[in-house]
Design an enzyme around this catalytic site. Structure first.
Site, PDB file in Angstrom:
ATOM      1  N   GLY A 413       0.862  -1.170   0.000  1.00 27.98           N
ATOM      2  CA  GLY A 413       0.000   0.000   0.000  1.00 27.98           C
ATOM      3  C   GLY A 413       0.898   1.220   0.000  1.00 27.98           C
ATOM      4  N   THR A 414       1.502   1.521  -1.121  1.00 27.99           N
ATOM      5  CA  THR A 414       2.648   2.420  -1.189  1.00 27.99           C
ATOM      6  C   THR A 414       2.589   3.214  -2.484  1.00 27.99           C
ATOM      7  OG1 THR A 414       3.920   0.786   0.063  1.00 27.99           O
ATOM      8  CG2 THR A 414       5.204   2.425  -1.111  1.00 27.99           C
ATOM      9  N   THR A 415       3.372   4.312  -2.553  1.00 28.74           N
ATOM     10  CA  THR A 415       3.443   5.113  -3.777  1.00 28.74           C
ATOM     11  C   THR A 415       4.883   5.545  -3.987  1.00 28.74           C
ATOM     12  OG1 THR A 415       2.277   6.860  -4.978  1.00 28.74           O
ATOM     13  CG2 THR A 415       3.090   7.423  -2.787  1.00 28.74           C
ATOM     14  N   SER A 432       4.396   5.584   2.089  1.00 29.67           N
ATOM     15  CA  SER A 432       3.503   4.442   2.302  1.00 29.67           C
ATOM     16  C   SER A 432       2.681   4.594   3.571  1.00 29.67           C
ATOM     17  CB  SER A 432       4.348   3.160   2.415  1.00 29.67           C
ATOM     18  OG  SER A 432       3.544   2.020   2.628  1.00 29.67           O
TER      19      SER A 432
END
Length: 599
Positions: A413-415, A432
């Protein structure tokens, strides 16, 4: 100025603590954010950031500056700052804030991150990883002596670490910013107040996590009237806009004090399995500037990344270093085979040695030592797959007690964003909140992380050895995030590639695979981001990205002795290449909503 902002400006620490105590006392009486039965039922069905469609992304070229981020509106926010005369740091901050609005499931003010920054004084890295509370112990995720179920732990207040993103943005602005702090918040505030159209990806993720979200603080935002938000719906976030205005007016301190810090603590202490995050934890949080970890790849490249508590630089470096013992592969099957074997060995070392370097001795130099990697590479047979899990090696320069490996799994669940400005400031930054939608708990309109579930749930192995990545007071959990900057040997002071990705424990594989495509095969950033993934992670089988490889590849790998499976691999690679003449080329991963923009 909002009334709450005026209060915080005049609120001394003693008053803050009294008000916070009142908030916490009220929180203790609040009902859980959903029934126990719903939470238990969701435990087996909740999903991480899953596949939600693939769209072709073109190669983008620019002359002066460029931003590549995970949503078109976020990239546009960064470009707005660059066009206004802002630095890459200004653009990164505006982009992060916009991502909190338009990609809320992946990152935001309730999480943390890592940044590699190349500036006039060279390369440095900033560790804004979340920390465990000061009262946390090795039993953080144990109940009656046994590890909690993963999703029970995620939804608990125990999973929430002290967020680091606010302090990271503050640090970047203080050291590298040009524009006024409040100016950087304007695009995100507009998006939160006026709303944005829900993308197919966000709609898919909400629908897939609807039972879990229904039992969380996030239900009102993502499931209005009990129904998941639909693709194309206008999503407004007035509570988040209020928080953004407050931080814009008063700085990051409000996230670590009154009122937003108190709201964060309150959110972790409600419902089932409350946490123990306290005021001293927030007040004492610091971003740590660390030296980047660099290593050579073949003769022409120096690859630099984030060191511990991230496993990014060492795992990417080991995969590349082990692969470099072999000539560039002549075909897809041999290439996938060598990559999987290198991943198998690198992840064995990762599991044993990587943890918070301020609490555990991590042999970073030894793990990337050329002699050590050459010895490990001799374990790879180019014509035959290895069997069984690999054991960790014995790198030089080790110290401390013999520990046990951590085989826990993480969910993505990260960018990631990459940005370069016209003066050569370059930033590769991964942020994240851990699992998609984090812990599901919210404060101030933003989701709170569940990063502490990156710790090993068991503090000791079955044979009684301590696990390096076990929970401890004030400790930062091991991460897989791998923001990376690559230099050419003939121009050591100028970045050539900025890269990184979300994707949980597969992040180092995604980054290493894309770099091999660029450095060994000459792929451009768009092609490298789109390439089909191969994964091993020392988990027995070789995994191929589902539906992305030629049909002939799996049989060829099976003929080499591999057990082959297929899996969705939702990377989010965002890459900038700086050519020798200064031109910029950018590529965004087709598996997510990202886009490259530049002038």
């Amino acid at each position: 100025m909002p009334r709450v902002a005026a209060l915080s400006a005049a609120c001394p620490r003693a008053v803050f603590r009294a008000l916070a105590a009142l908030v916490l006392a009220t929180a203790a009486l609040a009902p859980p954010p959903g029934g126990a039965r719903a939470q238990e039922a969701e435990a087996a069905r909740a999903t991480p950031e899953a596949e939600s469609g693939r769209r072709s992304k073109p190669l983008v070229e620019a002359q002066r500056h460029m931003i590549v981020a995970a949503h078109p509106l976020a990239s546009a926010a960064g470009l707005e700052m660059l066009r206004a005369g802002g630095s890459a740091a200004d653009a990164a901050i505006a982009t992060l804030l916009a991502l909190n609005v338009v990609e809320p499931q992946s990152s935001g003010l309730g999480g943390g991150g890592f940044a590699l920054v190349h500036g006039p004084k060279g390369l440095t890295s900033y560790d804004a990883r979340e920390t465990a509370p000061r009262v946390a112990g090795p039993d953080l995720f144990l109940e009656r002596g046994e590890p909690m179920g993963f999703w029970d732990a995620v939804a608990s207040g125990r999973s929430v670490g002290v967020p680091g993103l606010g302090r990271l943005m503050e640090t970047l602005h203080t050291r590298h910013g040009r524009l006024a702090w409040a100016r950087l918040f304007e695009p995100a505030i507009r998006l939160a107040e006026e709303g944005f159209r829900v993308t197919p990806r966000l709609a898919t993720l909400v629908a897939g996590s609807s039972e879990r979200l229904a039992a969380s603080h996030a239900a009102a935002l993502f499931l209005p009237d009990g129904v998941p938000i639909a693709e194309g719906a206008l999503l407004r976030q007035p509570r988040l806009a209020q928080s953004l205005r407050l931080i814009a007016a008063e700085g990051a301190d409000v996230l670590y004090g009154w009122p937003l810090g108190a709201a964060i603590i309150s959110a972790t202490r409600t419902g089932r399995r409350p946490g123990a995050l306290g005021l001293a934890d927030l007040e004492g949080y610091r971003v740590i500037e660390r030296s980047a970890v660099c290593h050579r790849f073949r003769a022409g490249w120096r690859v630099c990344g984030m060191g511990p508590p991230s496993s990014g630089a060492t795992t990417v470096g080991q995969i590349l270093g082990l692969a470099a013992a072999f000539a560039p592969p002549p075909d897809a099957a041999s290439g996938a085979h060598i990559f999987a074997e290198a991943s198998r060995l690198a992840y064995a070392d990762r599991a044993l040695y990587l943890a918070d370097p301020d609490q555990v001795s991590v042999p970073v130099v030894g793990l990337l030592d050329r002699g050590y990697l050459a010895t490990r590479a001799r374990l790879i047979n180019p014509g035959q797959a290895s069997t069984g899990p690999a054991a960790a090696g014995t790198p030089p320069l080790r110290s401390g007690h013999l520990l046990a490996p951590d085989t826990g799994r993480t969910r993505p669940g990260t960018t990631h964003l990459s940005v370069v400005d016209g003066d050569g400031l370059a930033i590769s930054l991964t942020a994240s909140i851990e699992t998609a939608f984090g812990s599901g708990r919210m404060a101030g309109g933003f989701l709170l992380n569940n990063q502490l579930t990156d710790f090993s749930f068991r503090p000791v192995s079955d044979d009684g050895r301590a696990i390096a990545n076990a929970p401890a007071a004030g400790k930062r959990p091991r991460s897989s995030m791998a923001p990376t900057i690559v230099y050419a040997s003939d121009a050591p002071g100028t970045p050539r590639i900025l890269i990184g990705s979300p994707g949980g424990s597969r992040i180092p594989e995604y980054v290493a695979g894309a770099l091999r495509a660029m450095l060994d095969a000459g792929a451009d950033p768009a092609a490298a981001a789109a390439r089909a993934h191969v994964s091993h992670r020392n988990r027995g089988a070789l995994a191929l990205e589902a539906g992305a490889h030629p049909a002939t590849l799996a049989p060829a790998l099976e003929a080499l002795g591999h057990e082959v499976t297929e899996s969705a691999m939702t990377s989010g690679l965002h890459i900038i290449e700086i050519l020798p003449d200064g031109r910029l080329r950018g590529g965004a991963d087709p598996r997510r909503d990202g886009i490259a923009l530049g002038d």
